[in-house]
Scaffold this motif. Sequence first.
Motif, short mmCIF file in Angstrom:
data_model
loop_
_atom_site.label_atom_id
_atom_site.label_comp_id
_atom_site.label_asym_id
_atom_site.label_seq_id
_atom_site.Cartn_x
_atom_site.Cartn_y
_atom_site.Cartn_z
N ASP A 80 0.84 -1.21 0.00
CA ASP A 80 0.00 0.00 0.00
C ASP A 80 0.87 1.25 0.00
O ASP A 80 0.58 2.22 -0.71
CB ASP A 80 -0.94 0.02 1.21
N ASP A 81 1.93 1.24 0.80
CA ASP A 81 2.84 2.39 0.85
C ASP A 81 3.56 2.57 -0.49
O ASP A 81 3.68 3.68 -1.00
CB ASP A 81 3.86 2.20 1.98
N ASN A 82 4.01 1.47 -1.07
CA ASN A 82 4.66 1.55 -2.39
C ASN A 82 3.70 2.12 -3.43
O ASN A 82 4.08 2.96 -4.25
CB ASN A 82 5.16 0.17 -2.84
N TYR A 83 2.46 1.66 -3.41
CA TYR A 83 1.46 2.15 -4.36
C TYR A 83 1.22 3.65 -4.18
O TYR A 83 1.13 4.41 -5.13
CB TYR A 83 0.15 1.37 -4.22
N ARG A 84 1.10 4.06 -2.91
CA ARG A 84 0.88 5.48 -2.62
C ARG A 84 2.02 6.33 -3.19
O ARG A 84 1.78 7.33 -3.88
CB ARG A 84 0.78 5.70 -1.11
N ILE A 85 3.26 5.91 -2.95
CA ILE A 85 4.41 6.66 -3.44
C ILE A 85 4.43 6.67 -4.97
O ILE A 85 4.59 7.73 -5.59
CB ILE A 85 5.73 6.07 -2.88
N PHE A 86 4.24 5.50 -5.57
CA PHE A 86 4.32 5.41 -7.04
C PHE A 86 3.19 6.20 -7.69
O PHE A 86 3.42 6.94 -8.65
CB PHE A 86 4.26 3.94 -7.49
#
Length: 181
Positions: A80-86
């Motif tokens: 979820d954090d990776n998706y938010r950043i990307f």
Amino acid sequence: MNFASCSKAWTIGDLSKCQPMGLNVDTWLVIITAIFIPASIFLVKYFKGKINSSSTCRIPYKFFGSRFRGLCRKIKPLTDDNYRIFSSFGPNGGHTERSPKVVRTELDVWYGLRSKIVENNHIIKNLINENWDIIPKRHIISFRRWLNHIDAFQAHVTMGRADYRENQFPSEVVEIIKRHA
């Protein structure tokens, strides 16, 4: 007849004289067969398909599905954090289903935050590798592709221009993680 009598009958080769609990050898053979055959059929049906092509036993999902669920629950916040950043800062991330694909040209924040994705990916990779035996067989290929993507993305970030187009993020893992978390 007791055990010593059966032992003596066995020695002389005449098992007809051995009748434990008043039953002769033929009756015991029928009883043992009546137990052994159904038990064998049950075991074959139960373990059929539980052994993969490399002849190592895969743990049945129904026994350790909760462990896989636990793994997915550990991984989900990281993805979820990776998706938010990307999606918020990545070069191709600024689009939604309603708007066309946007390619960002101002990438300073993205370059600064890629290290956080690499850090999250490192944790994800360790979790996958430590729990490889509980990943259901049907998801193995997706998880291997995910590990390839993690390595390729890290190389891209650390080496600058390393090409990782052949190892894009396998989007199906998002659904797998969501479904089991």
